[in-house]
Design a protein around this motif. Structure first.
Motif, mmCIF file in Angstrom:
data_model
loop_
_atom_site.group_PDB
_atom_site.id
_atom_site.type_symbol
_atom_site.label_atom_id
_atom_site.label_comp_id
_atom_site.label_asym_id
_atom_site.label_seq_id
_atom_site.Cartn_x
_atom_site.Cartn_y
_atom_site.Cartn_z
ATOM 1 N N ALA A 4 -49.253 159.748 118.653
ATOM 2 C CA ALA A 4 -49.814 158.417 118.900
ATOM 3 C C ALA A 4 -48.669 157.426 118.999
ATOM 4 O O ALA A 4 -47.573 157.785 119.416
ATOM 5 N N LYS A 5 -48.932 156.214 118.583
ATOM 6 C CA LYS A 5 -47.988 155.103 118.585
ATOM 7 C C LYS A 5 -47.498 154.808 119.989
ATOM 8 O O LYS A 5 -48.238 154.303 120.794
ATOM 9 N N SER A 6 -46.264 155.156 120.310
ATOM 10 C CA SER A 6 -45.652 154.673 121.552
ATOM 11 C C SER A 6 -45.974 155.510 122.794
ATOM 12 O O SER A 6 -45.408 155.249 123.848
ATOM 13 N N ILE A 7 -46.889 156.446 122.713
ATOM 14 C CA ILE A 7 -47.136 157.295 123.882
ATOM 15 C C ILE A 7 -47.769 156.550 125.047
ATOM 16 O O ILE A 7 -47.808 157.065 126.150
ATOM 17 N N ALA A 8 -48.223 155.326 124.827
ATOM 18 C CA ALA A 8 -48.806 154.538 125.920
ATOM 19 C C ALA A 8 -48.154 153.160 126.019
ATOM 20 O O ALA A 8 -48.761 152.208 126.477
ATOM 21 N N GLY A 9 -46.914 153.067 125.584
ATOM 22 C CA GLY A 9 -46.185 151.820 125.723
ATOM 23 C C GLY A 9 -46.827 150.652 125.011
ATOM 24 O O GLY A 9 -46.758 149.519 125.487
ATOM 25 N N GLY A 10 -47.456 150.879 123.875
ATOM 26 C CA GLY A 10 -48.052 149.805 123.102
ATOM 27 C C GLY A 10 -49.567 149.719 123.202
ATOM 28 O O GLY A 10 -50.198 149.012 122.427
ATOM 29 N N LEU A 11 -50.158 150.397 124.156
ATOM 30 C CA LEU A 11 -51.622 150.427 124.238
ATOM 31 C C LEU A 11 -52.155 151.490 123.284
ATOM 32 O O LEU A 11 -51.469 152.470 122.988
ATOM 33 N N PRO A 12 -53.389 151.331 122.781
ATOM 34 C CA PRO A 12 -53.927 152.295 121.810
ATOM 35 C C PRO A 12 -54.270 153.632 122.469
ATOM 36 O O PRO A 12 -55.191 153.713 123.271
#
Length: 162
Positions: A4-12
């Motif tokens: 999780a966390k940064s895998i979407a550049g800040g999106l949940p």
């Protein structure tokens, strides 16, 4: 493996990853979570994965690790309040002690170093059971100049607080 966390550049966004035989054995719809399936976050996650591959983030993590271990290893020789330097990739821990032989934790020093660094532009985090470890989490998109400056501020904080 969960991520999780940064895998979407800040999106949940979160993910569950496993070998095909494990994922295929699970009843459809039973693996999920709050941050699964949002179309915009999934698109962002695909872009993040593309950038990580294109810019060789695993290689960057190793390069950051090598540089930090070299510099922090020198600190360990120079400052007897550093009990250990450990970690993997761009996440490292610097353990601060009152005495290297007894390894008595020095959480007060860690707190002071973190405060000094924050006032000089570097965010650090306390960690460990006794809060005597500074967790150095370096972003993989860091430039060489930024990494050098971060290490410079970190050492200035050590010098100012001992």
């Amino acid at each position: 493996m969960t991520t999780a966390k940064s895998i979407a550049g800040g999106l949940p966004l979160s993910a569950v990853t496993a070998r095909a035989e494990i994922m295929d054995a699970v009843t459809p719809g039973t693996i999920g979570g709050t941050f699964c399936g949002n179309a915009v976050a999934c698109a962002a996650g695909l872009k993040v994965a593309e950038i990580m591959e294109k810019e060789d983030y695993p290689g960057k993590a190793l390069k950051i690790s090598e540089k930090c271990f070299e510099v922090m290893g020198q600190w360990k020789e120079k400052y007897d309040i550093i009990g250990d330097v450990r970690g993997l990739g761009s996440m490292l821990g610097v353990e601060f002690v009152k005495d290297r032989e007894t390894k008595e934790p020095n959480s007060e020093l860690v707190s002071n170093i973190i405060n000094y660094a924050a006032h000089h532009g570097l965010l650090l985090e306390a960690a460990g059971v006794h809060n005597n470890v500074i967790r150095f989490l370096c972003p993989l998109c860091v430039t060489d100049a930024q990494l050098e400056k971060g290490l410079e501020i970190f050492e200035e904080a050590i010098k100012a607080c001992i």
